[in-house]
Write a protein that holds these residues in place. Structure first.
Motif, PDB file in Angstrom:
ATOM      1  N   THR A 225     -12.767  27.057  37.175  1.00 45.65           N
ATOM      2  CA  THR A 225     -11.354  27.129  37.565  1.00 45.65           C
ATOM      3  C   THR A 225     -10.493  27.699  36.450  1.00 45.65           C
ATOM      4  OG1 THR A 225     -11.697  25.195  38.987  1.00 45.65           O
ATOM      5  CG2 THR A 225      -9.428  25.796  38.495  1.00 45.65           C
ATOM      6  N   PHE A 226     -10.818  27.335  35.192  1.00 45.84           N
ATOM      7  CA  PHE A 226     -10.057  27.873  34.070  1.00 45.84           C
ATOM      8  C   PHE A 226     -10.174  29.393  33.995  1.00 45.84           C
ATOM      9  CE2 PHE A 226     -10.710  29.590  29.741  1.00 45.84           C
ATOM     10  CZ  PHE A 226      -9.366  29.708  29.385  1.00 45.84           C
TER      11      PHE A 226
ATOM     12  N   LEU B 155      -4.475  22.538  35.584  1.00 44.85           N
ATOM     13  CA  LEU B 155      -5.162  22.968  36.805  1.00 44.85           C
ATOM     14  C   LEU B 155      -4.824  21.965  37.909  1.00 44.85           C
ATOM     15  CD1 LEU B 155      -8.631  23.811  35.179  1.00 44.85           C
ATOM     16  CD2 LEU B 155      -6.689  25.360  35.594  1.00 44.85           C
ATOM     17  N   GLU B 156      -3.854  22.334  38.727  1.00 48.52           N
ATOM     18  CA  GLU B 156      -3.319  21.398  39.719  1.00 48.52           C
ATOM     19  C   GLU B 156      -4.366  20.968  40.747  1.00 48.52           C
ATOM     20  OE1 GLU B 156      -0.525  19.955  39.623  1.00 48.52           O
ATOM     21  OE2 GLU B 156       0.589  21.123  38.144  1.00 48.52           O
ATOM     22  N   ASP B 157      -5.311  21.820  41.067  1.00 43.91           N
ATOM     23  CA  ASP B 157      -6.294  21.499  42.111  1.00 43.91           C
ATOM     24  C   ASP B 157      -7.579  20.884  41.557  1.00 43.91           C
ATOM     25  OD1 ASP B 157      -4.578  22.527  44.031  1.00 43.91           O
ATOM     26  OD2 ASP B 157      -5.376  24.553  43.820  1.00 43.91           O
ATOM     27  N   HIS B 158      -7.591  20.613  40.255  1.00 40.69           N
ATOM     28  CA  HIS B 158      -8.800  20.056  39.650  1.00 40.69           C
ATOM     29  C   HIS B 158      -8.564  18.609  39.235  1.00 40.69           C
ATOM     30  CE1 HIS B 158     -12.544  19.925  37.375  1.00 40.69           C
ATOM     31  NE2 HIS B 158     -11.864  19.325  36.408  1.00 40.69           N
TER      32      HIS B 158
ATOM     33  N   GLU C 225      -6.116  35.529  36.343  1.00 41.54           N
ATOM     34  CA  GLU C 225      -4.978  35.832  37.216  1.00 41.54           C
ATOM     35  C   GLU C 225      -3.644  35.788  36.459  1.00 41.54           C
ATOM     36  OE1 GLU C 225      -5.336  32.956  40.280  1.00 41.54           O
ATOM     37  OE2 GLU C 225      -7.055  33.932  41.250  1.00 41.54           O
ATOM     38  N   LYS C 226      -3.575  34.946  35.446  1.00 43.65           N
ATOM     39  CA  LYS C 226      -2.292  34.747  34.746  1.00 43.65           C
ATOM     40  C   LYS C 226      -2.083  35.710  33.586  1.00 43.65           C
ATOM     41  CE  LYS C 226       0.516  31.132  32.539  1.00 43.65           C
ATOM     42  NZ  LYS C 226       1.678  31.378  33.429  1.00 43.65           N
TER      43      LYS C 226
ATOM     44  N   VAL D 124      -2.622  24.386  29.970  1.00 45.88           N
ATOM     45  CA  VAL D 124      -2.883  24.980  31.279  1.00 45.88           C
ATOM     46  C   VAL D 124      -3.260  23.816  32.177  1.00 45.88           C
ATOM     47  CG1 VAL D 124      -4.469  26.370  32.652  1.00 45.88           C
ATOM     48  CG2 VAL D 124      -3.595  27.258  30.503  1.00 45.88           C
TER      49      VAL D 124
ATOM     50  N   ARG E   5     -14.933  32.723  43.217  1.00 49.79           N
ATOM     51  CA  ARG E   5     -14.995  31.313  42.815  1.00 49.79           C
ATOM     52  C   ARG E   5     -15.488  30.392  43.938  1.00 49.79           C
ATOM     53  NH1 ARG E   5      -8.590  30.389  42.033  1.00 49.79           N
ATOM     54  NH2 ARG E   5      -8.662  32.628  41.757  1.00 49.79           N
TER      55      ARG E   5
ATOM     56  N   HIS F 153      -8.208  31.034  36.764  1.00 50.55           N
ATOM     57  CA  HIS F 153      -6.764  30.912  36.516  1.00 50.55           C
ATOM     58  C   HIS F 153      -6.313  31.855  35.392  1.00 50.55           C
ATOM     59  CE1 HIS F 153      -2.842  28.894  35.982  1.00 50.55           C
ATOM     60  NE2 HIS F 153      -3.073  29.025  34.682  1.00 50.55           N
TER      61      HIS F 153
ATOM     62  N   SER G  82     -12.958  34.900  39.294  1.00 46.30           N
ATOM     63  CA  SER G  82     -11.749  34.646  40.071  1.00 46.30           C
ATOM     64  C   SER G  82     -11.928  35.041  41.537  1.00 46.30           C
ATOM     65  CB  SER G  82     -10.572  35.411  39.457  1.00 46.30           C
ATOM     66  OG  SER G  82      -9.413  35.267  40.244  1.00 46.30           O
TER      67      SER G  82
END
Length: 324
Positions: A184-185, A168-171, A191-192, A166, A280, A188, A277
């Protein structure tokens, strides 16, 4: 002199009398307008009800009472409110917050819910574990501080081959950002994946998947549950200390953390993952991810489960985890 003073007093009394009379007249006029308006409104209502009764009678239906007609009008208002609620439910379903029972009522069978989503774990048998046991495991990682460097490219290449990350593009990966990474995990994952539970596991912990599945099955009836090896401990205010907490003053004069699950591994139910989520952006993080997670739930109606099988410091029969 006395006569002149008496005349002045009489003149003042007369003036006040005229003012009082004027105010009473204005009040009476306002009240008359209000009463007239209400009477006109009531008359309009009566005309409407009379026409409704005439229409129903003219259609061969039995006449109904005024009370029944009022009930009909009230029902129509409720229908409007229900229609508005249905629109809100449609919007909620589009965002993934609808109950599985709503999907069943609409004739769309829901996808089987996973038991648990775990971060962090890697291995070759991940797909088989997902299909047979309803357990998803992924290694959670952010991006390099030098975005796009060899580390990022290496992770992207490996993930294309194994699909066990996984990302985390913004982390941005950094030791001090672990609490933010944990938050963040969970956001994410909620939501997924549609799962009963979501678990956070350190990458230096050995995990007994079967023992975890058996333990979580016992807690399926708890809508908001937080499971782990619960602990407390001293809050360190010295900057030189390994476990220094910059916000030490928030924990009172005793400088002791509230009860929270050990950060090596803990599990939360779906409702709590979705809470993270949704909120956050306003959930506070502290120096340590386990304290941060505990702070998010301390003010909620959450069942805290202290299960010693989640204490990963040593391995024992029936344990769920152990430090490597």
């Amino acid at each position: 002199m006395q006569k002149k003073g008496s005349n002045n007093r009489l003149h003042g009394i007369a003036s006040r009398s005229r003012i009082s009379t004027l105010m009473l007249s204005m009040f009476a006029a306002t009240a008359s307008l209000y009463v007239a308006g209400r009477l006109w409104q009531d008359a309009q209502n009566r005309v409407y009800l009379t026409k409704e009764l005439d229409r129903l009678t003219g259609q061969g239906q039995s006449a109904i009472s005024v009370d029944d007609t009022l009930k009909i009008i009230a029902c129509r208002e409720q229908q409007k409110k229900l229609a508005a609620v249905e629109m809100e439910l449609v919007a909620a379903r589009q965002k993934g917050f609808a109950s599985k029972y709503l999907s069943e009522m609409n004739g769309t069978p829901p996808k089987k819910r996973l038991l648990v989503v775990i971060g962090i774990l890697t291995g070759a048998a991940l797909k088989k574990m997902e299909d047979q046991k309803g357990i998803i495991a992924r290694f959670v990682i952010g991006r390099s501080p030098s975005r796009g460097d060899s580390l990022d490219r290496g992770i992207d290449i490996e993930n294309k081959q194994t699909k066990d990350f996984v990302i985390l593009e913004d982390h941005v990966e950094a030791p001090e950002e672990i609490p933010m990474k944990t938050k963040t995990f969970f956001a994410h994952a909620a939501e997924k994946w549609d799962a009963e539970f979501y678990a956070k596991v350190n990458d230096d912990v050995y995990l007994n998947i079967d023992a975890l599945a058996n333990t979580l099955a016992v807690h399926l009836d708890k809508p908001r549950v937080y499971i782990g090896c619960m602990k407390s401990g001293e809050v360190f205010s010295e900057k030189s200390h390994k476990w220094y907490e910059p916000d030490w003053w928030k924990f009172g004069d005793g400088k002791t953390y509230f009860r929270h699950a050990s950060g090596e591994m803990f599990v939360i139910s779906q409702a709590l993952a979705k809470f993270i989520s949704i909120n956050r952006s306003i959930l506070r993080t502290y120096s340590h991810d386990d304290v941060s997670a505990g702070s998010w739930f301390i003010g909620l109606d959450v069942k805290h489960v202290d299960d010693r099988k989640f204490c990963c410091s040593s391995w024992s029969t029936g344990a769920i985890c152990a430090g490597v």
